[in-house]
Design a protein around this motif. Structure first.
Motif, PDB file in Angstrom:
ATOM      1  N   ASP A 399      15.189 -13.615 -33.668  1.00  0.00           N
ATOM      2  CA  ASP A 399      14.404 -13.384 -34.027  1.00  0.00           C
ATOM      3  C   ASP A 399      13.655 -15.115 -34.797  1.00  0.00           C
ATOM      4  OD1 ASP A 399      13.872 -11.083 -33.519  1.00  0.00           O
ATOM      5  OD2 ASP A 399      15.184 -10.875 -36.016  1.00  0.00           O
ATOM      6  N   SER A 400      14.105 -16.179 -35.272  1.00  0.00           N
ATOM      7  CA  SER A 400      13.696 -17.042 -35.857  1.00  0.00           C
ATOM      8  C   SER A 400      13.566 -18.149 -35.360  1.00  0.00           C
ATOM      9  CB  SER A 400      14.594 -17.710 -36.932  1.00  0.00           C
ATOM     10  OG  SER A 400      15.437 -16.760 -37.619  1.00  0.00           O
ATOM     11  N   ILE A 401      14.358 -17.945 -33.455  1.00  0.00           N
ATOM     12  CA  ILE A 401      13.718 -19.017 -32.847  1.00  0.00           C
ATOM     13  C   ILE A 401      12.174 -18.441 -32.073  1.00  0.00           C
ATOM     14  CG2 ILE A 401      14.445 -19.787 -30.157  1.00  0.00           C
ATOM     15  CD1 ILE A 401      17.453 -19.764 -31.389  1.00  0.00           C
ATOM     16  N   VAL A 402      12.039 -17.424 -32.148  1.00  0.00           N
ATOM     17  CA  VAL A 402      10.796 -17.154 -31.616  1.00  0.00           C
ATOM     18  C   VAL A 402       9.853 -17.708 -32.624  1.00  0.00           C
ATOM     19  CG1 VAL A 402       9.603 -14.969 -30.272  1.00  0.00           C
ATOM     20  CG2 VAL A 402      11.836 -14.968 -29.936  1.00  0.00           C
ATOM     21  N   CYS A 435      13.068  -5.867 -30.767  1.00  0.00           N
ATOM     22  CA  CYS A 435      14.098  -6.582 -30.524  1.00  0.00           C
ATOM     23  C   CYS A 435      15.354  -6.423 -30.783  1.00  0.00           C
ATOM     24  CB  CYS A 435      13.700  -8.145 -29.938  1.00  0.00           C
ATOM     25  SG  CYS A 435      15.154  -9.493 -30.165  1.00  0.00           S
ATOM     26  N   THR A 436      15.169  -6.592 -32.718  1.00  0.00           N
ATOM     27  CA  THR A 436      15.667  -6.127 -33.808  1.00  0.00           C
ATOM     28  C   THR A 436      16.400  -4.637 -33.501  1.00  0.00           C
ATOM     29  OG1 THR A 436      14.847  -7.704 -34.954  1.00  0.00           O
ATOM     30  CG2 THR A 436      16.378  -6.203 -36.206  1.00  0.00           C
ATOM     31  N   LEU A 437      15.140  -3.767 -32.907  1.00  0.00           N
ATOM     32  CA  LEU A 437      15.481  -2.252 -33.502  1.00  0.00           C
ATOM     33  C   LEU A 437      16.924  -1.929 -32.208  1.00  0.00           C
ATOM     34  CD1 LEU A 437      15.138   0.522 -34.167  1.00  0.00           C
ATOM     35  CD2 LEU A 437      13.143   0.589 -32.819  1.00  0.00           C
ATOM     36  N   ALA A 438      16.302  -2.728 -30.571  1.00  0.00           N
ATOM     37  CA  ALA A 438      17.163  -2.943 -30.043  1.00  0.00           C
ATOM     38  C   ALA A 438      18.397  -3.249 -30.025  1.00  0.00           C
ATOM     39  CB  ALA A 438      16.640  -3.664 -28.846  1.00  0.00           C
ATOM     40  N   LEU A 439      19.477  -4.356 -31.024  1.00  0.00           N
ATOM     41  CA  LEU A 439      20.194  -4.485 -31.333  1.00  0.00           C
ATOM     42  C   LEU A 439      21.265  -3.730 -31.742  1.00  0.00           C
ATOM     43  CD1 LEU A 439      19.788  -8.236 -32.173  1.00  0.00           C
ATOM     44  CD2 LEU A 439      20.582  -7.008 -30.384  1.00  0.00           C
ATOM     45  N   SER A 467      23.355  -7.665 -40.958  1.00  0.00           N
ATOM     46  CA  SER A 467      22.425  -9.494 -40.702  1.00  0.00           C
ATOM     47  C   SER A 467      22.657  -9.288 -40.196  1.00  0.00           C
ATOM     48  CB  SER A 467      24.227 -10.176 -40.006  1.00  0.00           C
ATOM     49  OG  SER A 467      25.718  -9.344 -41.040  1.00  0.00           O
ATOM     50  N   VAL A 468      22.391  -8.528 -38.642  1.00  0.00           N
ATOM     51  CA  VAL A 468      20.516  -8.162 -37.841  1.00  0.00           C
ATOM     52  C   VAL A 468      19.574  -7.872 -38.603  1.00  0.00           C
ATOM     53  CG1 VAL A 468      19.838  -7.601 -36.013  1.00  0.00           C
ATOM     54  CG2 VAL A 468      22.270  -7.951 -35.128  1.00  0.00           C
ATOM     55  N   ALA A 469      19.505  -7.184 -39.583  1.00  0.00           N
ATOM     56  CA  ALA A 469      18.438  -6.321 -39.998  1.00  0.00           C
ATOM     57  C   ALA A 469      17.920  -7.363 -41.700  1.00  0.00           C
ATOM     58  CB  ALA A 469      18.619  -4.932 -41.483  1.00  0.00           C
ATOM     59  N   ALA A 470      19.013  -7.795 -41.561  1.00  0.00           N
ATOM     60  CA  ALA A 470      18.759  -9.130 -42.675  1.00  0.00           C
ATOM     61  C   ALA A 470      17.659 -10.892 -41.771  1.00  0.00           C
ATOM     62  CB  ALA A 470      19.136 -10.028 -43.807  1.00  0.00           C
ATOM     63  N   SER A 471      18.360 -11.285 -40.775  1.00  0.00           N
ATOM     64  CA  SER A 471      17.829 -12.081 -40.090  1.00  0.00           C
ATOM     65  C   SER A 471      16.210 -11.583 -39.823  1.00  0.00           C
ATOM     66  CB  SER A 471      18.215 -12.362 -38.331  1.00  0.00           C
ATOM     67  OG  SER A 471      18.723 -11.206 -37.661  1.00  0.00           O
ATOM     68  N   LEU A 472      15.604 -10.303 -39.483  1.00  0.00           N
ATOM     69  CA  LEU A 472      14.437  -9.955 -39.455  1.00  0.00           C
ATOM     70  C   LEU A 472      13.533 -10.116 -40.604  1.00  0.00           C
ATOM     71  CD1 LEU A 472      12.168  -8.442 -37.236  1.00  0.00           C
ATOM     72  CD2 LEU A 472      13.047  -5.955 -38.963  1.00  0.00           C
TER      73      LEU A 472
END
Length: 730
Positions: A399-402, A435-439, A467-472
């Motif tokens: 997410d951060s790269i995008v 993308c995050t929801l798919a992960l 961790s993924v939700a936090a990255s969002l």
């Protein structure tokens, strides 16, 4: 509606405070969250253990197991009820349905067992209820080695060590193994008794009525040795010696007038060795929720202080230490974390150093927030949550790269950093959310896995999802804030890495993409072939729900023929120790004969008392999993076949406890027919390619010694049948 990115950029002071607060929260969570090798597995599964010496399995079933099963089967939410009967031992396992409150069911089982206890045989030596709990595992094992010191002295030393360790914060239970019970011996003077006109039965009756709680004492009459079993209290040997068994005009006749009372070791029910030397094992379990890495230094400090007080001839050694396994896993996570950071940094070089730095921030910050979520939800840092964080490392930067790349693009087109941060984040918010929801949805099925397997593995998907939700959240708030500050317009033109990557894409990737798009049918067919080929590799790779633990320890379980004496079983255990000493990879062996080794792994429980069982715990030098498996195979081959004994080397495996990867149970009411059918199934399994250890408990038999008492002859000799029965049992 105000976008989070706009708020974080415009209210940068608030965003900065939140950023620092999240970092502090992550550090505090890392320090406070419980750390253990394996996750806590609360299961409503209990085991009722009944020990009644000298009783055949059929009588154990009829007298003890059947009444217990009948009582427990009336409880609500019972999922499975299984029993195992052996000579003098009955084990009833009751498992309740998923979702049952383990503490409440524990109280119900205890209540039912307490209710039925008076109706069970009086000879029942032990009736315990044990709850299956992965947290109730020993994290440290200390060995008091003494080849010459008497067990009476070792009993005092080990009890003193146990009391010191139990007083430490975080210690849940301290268990002592390999220590025989103490026995009171009353040696009668037959000449003196004849002169006083008394008999051994008078002494027995006096002790039985006046004493209580003498632990399996005995009376020696000539060449005979009779045990004294009572039900009250004696505080000292002097009280036993002063017990009066007859009153005469001249005064009371006491035990000390006709006997010598002494305290010694009873007949050994189990023995323990450490490194081939006689030892007493002291195993320490951690309280649920405690931090192993904090507890272990306190335990070692207390052990070192106690070592200084030991008398000559007694040595204290450290055996199993679970903290080594935990530190190894944490160091592996640190290594993987550093490697991931380096790889991400390399892939981000085309964005420029500033953009790379912004993206890099998202990794530790997302992990800190994910760790805090785990801590708040009651999870611990264990091997599965660590695996979850390792999996998440490659997902946290997506997410951060995008976001950063889109911000950099707008800056290159002439937008100011602040405007670009808000606009770029707003443009790709929907894509990032999808993308995050798919992960997250990819790990939800694992999170919802039912049964014991689901409870065990739950910390892994939760670590990834948190961790993924936090990255969002970080990518939509903190990353735009940092981009608006650190990305500069003069850097918007790109760098040499960016231009080199662009040329590589044009030269290498564009032709392949053009051909694939020009021949869509061929492309789809090639993709299907690759998928089919990958699926064909599954049988060669192998399949299993849980992998091996990969720990440098294993357990050798020994089981001799039913009815084998303890010395014979001990001889087989010594043979196993001698074989293990031939391998330089084996650094330590810890042996218990007559019962199972204290539990050192969450899904391998100790076996119950039986003279024909023994466990040898071996610790190896640190090595890779492939080397560990090869070493275990070589040791397994060296153990070979010992006549009259079954020797199995068990590598520790993850997952809830199971009898075997494949277990078949035969049901029926005719025991001979069941034995015959079980033998046929055993033959089929042994002939199947790939099978290694095949166990058929139905094949275990023993010869019983039957004593027919001539009641008329006994009556003529003035001997009571219960006295004969008691003497024979002992």
């Amino acid at each position: 509606m105000n976008h989070p990115a706009a708020f974080s950029v415009r209210r940068w002071q608030f965003t900065l405070v939140v950023f620092l607060a999240l970092v502090a929260l992550g550090v505090q969570s890392l320090r406070s969250i419980p750390k253990a090798e394996d996750p806590s597995l609360p299961m409503a599964t209990f085991v009722v253990i009944a020990v009644i010496p000298g009783v055949s399995p059929q009588d154990v079933e009829r007298l003890v197991v059947d009444p217990i099963e009948s009582r427990l089967s009336q409880l609500a939410d019972v999922k499975r009820l299984r029993s195992d009967m052996r000579d003098g031992l009955g084990v009833v396992q009751i498992e309740f349905r998923e979702g049952s409150n383990a503490d409440r069911k524990h109280d119900e089982v205890l209540r039912e067992i307490a209710t039925i206890r008076p109706s069970l045989p009086a000879e029942l030596l032990r009736l315990d209820v044990q709850q299956f709990d992965t947290a109730d595992v020993n994290v440290l094992e200390l060995a008091l080695i003494a080849d010459e010191t008497r067990y009476h002295e070792l009993s005092s030393i080990s009890s003193a060590l146990k009391k010191r360790l139990e007083g430490l914060p975080g210690v849940g239970r301290v268990e002592i193994a390999g220590l025989p019970a103490q026995e009171v011996t009353v040696s009668l003077d037959l000449d003196r008794m004849t002169a006083l006109g008394s008999s051994p039965n008078e002494v027995l009756r006096a002790l039985a009525s006046d004493a209580q709680n003498i632990p399996a004492g005995s009376v020696e009459v000539g060449g005979r040795r009779l045990n004294v079993k009572t039900s009250g209290d004696y505080a000292s040997l002097d009280e036993i010696a002063r017990t009066a068994f007859r009153t005469t005009p001249a005064g009371a006749i006491r035990v000390e007038d006709v006997a010598t009372v002494s305290l010694g070791d009873s007949e050994a029910q189990s023995v323990a060795r450490f490194g081939g030397h006689r030892a007493v094992l002291v195993a320490i379990a951690m309280r649920d929720g405690a931090n192993l890495l904090d507890l272990q230094p306190r335990l070692m400090k207390e052990a070192e202080a106690f070592r200084a007080t030991l008398p000559g001839g007694v040595a204290l050694h450290v055996g199993f230490d679970q903290s080594k396994n935990v530190q190894h896993r944490l160091s592996g996570f640190s290594r993987d974390f550093a490697l991931a950071i380096a790889l991400v940094l390399i892939t981000l070089l085309p964005l420029g150093p500033r953009a790379s730095l912004i993206v890099m921030v998202s990794i530790p910050l997302s992990l800190a927030v994910g760790l805090s979520i785990l801590y708040l939800l009651g999870f611990s840092i264990n091997q599965l949550s660590i695996v979850g964080f390792v999996i998440a490392l490659g997902l946290l930067v997506d997410d951060s790269i995008v976001v950063v790349e889109n911000v950099a693009r707008l800056i290159r087109e002439g937008a100011t950093p602040k405007a670009a941060a808000v606009t770029a984040t707003r443009q790709i918010t929907v894509s990032v959310l999808g993308c995050t929801l798919a992960l997250v949805l990819a790990f939800v099925p694992i999170l919802a896995l039912p049964g014991a397997s689901g409870l065990y593995i739950r910390s892994l998907p939760m670590a990834v999802i948190a961790s993924v939700a936090a990255s969002l959240a970080v990518s939509l708030t903190i990353i735009p804030f940092l981009s608006s500050i650190l990305l500069k317009r003069e850097r918007a033109g790109g760098n040499r890495f960016f231009h080199g990557l662009t040329r590589a894409i044009e030269v290498v990737y564009r032709p392949v993409l053009s051909r694939a798009l020009a021949r869509p049918k061929t492309t789809v067919m090639a993709a299907l072939v690759l998928v089919a080929a990958s699926l064909a590799l599954v049988p060669r790779i192998g399949f299993g729900l849980f992998p091996k633990a990969g720990l440098p320890q294993f357990m050798v379980q020994i089981e001799t023929e039913d009815g084998t004496s303890l010395p014979q079983t001990d001889a087989v255990a010594r043979h196993v120790e001698s074989v293990l000493r031939r391998f330089p990879e084996v650094h330590m062996t810890s042996t218990v004969v007559g019962k199972g080794h204290p539990s050192v792994y969450y899904n391998v429980g100790p076996r119950n008392e039986n003279a024909n069982v023994a466990d040898v715990l071996a610790e190896l030098a640190p090595m890779r999993p492939t080397e560990l498996e090869a070493t275990a195979d070589r040791i397994r081959a060296a153990l070979g076949q010992v006549p009259g004994a079954r020797i199995e080397l068990h590598e520790f495996e993850n997952g809830p406890p199971v009898d075997a990867p494949l277990a078949m149970r035969l049901l029926g009411n005719d025991l001979p027919s069941l034995r015959q059918a079980a033998a046929q199934v055993e033959t089929v399994f042994r002939e199947e390619l790939g099978t290694r250890d095949v166990r058929n408990p139905g094949a275990d038999r023993r010869s019983d010694l039957r004593l027919h008492i001539d009641r008329e002859r006994a009556a003529l000799l003035g001997v009571a049948v219960p006295d004969i029965d008691r003497a024979v049992r002992l």
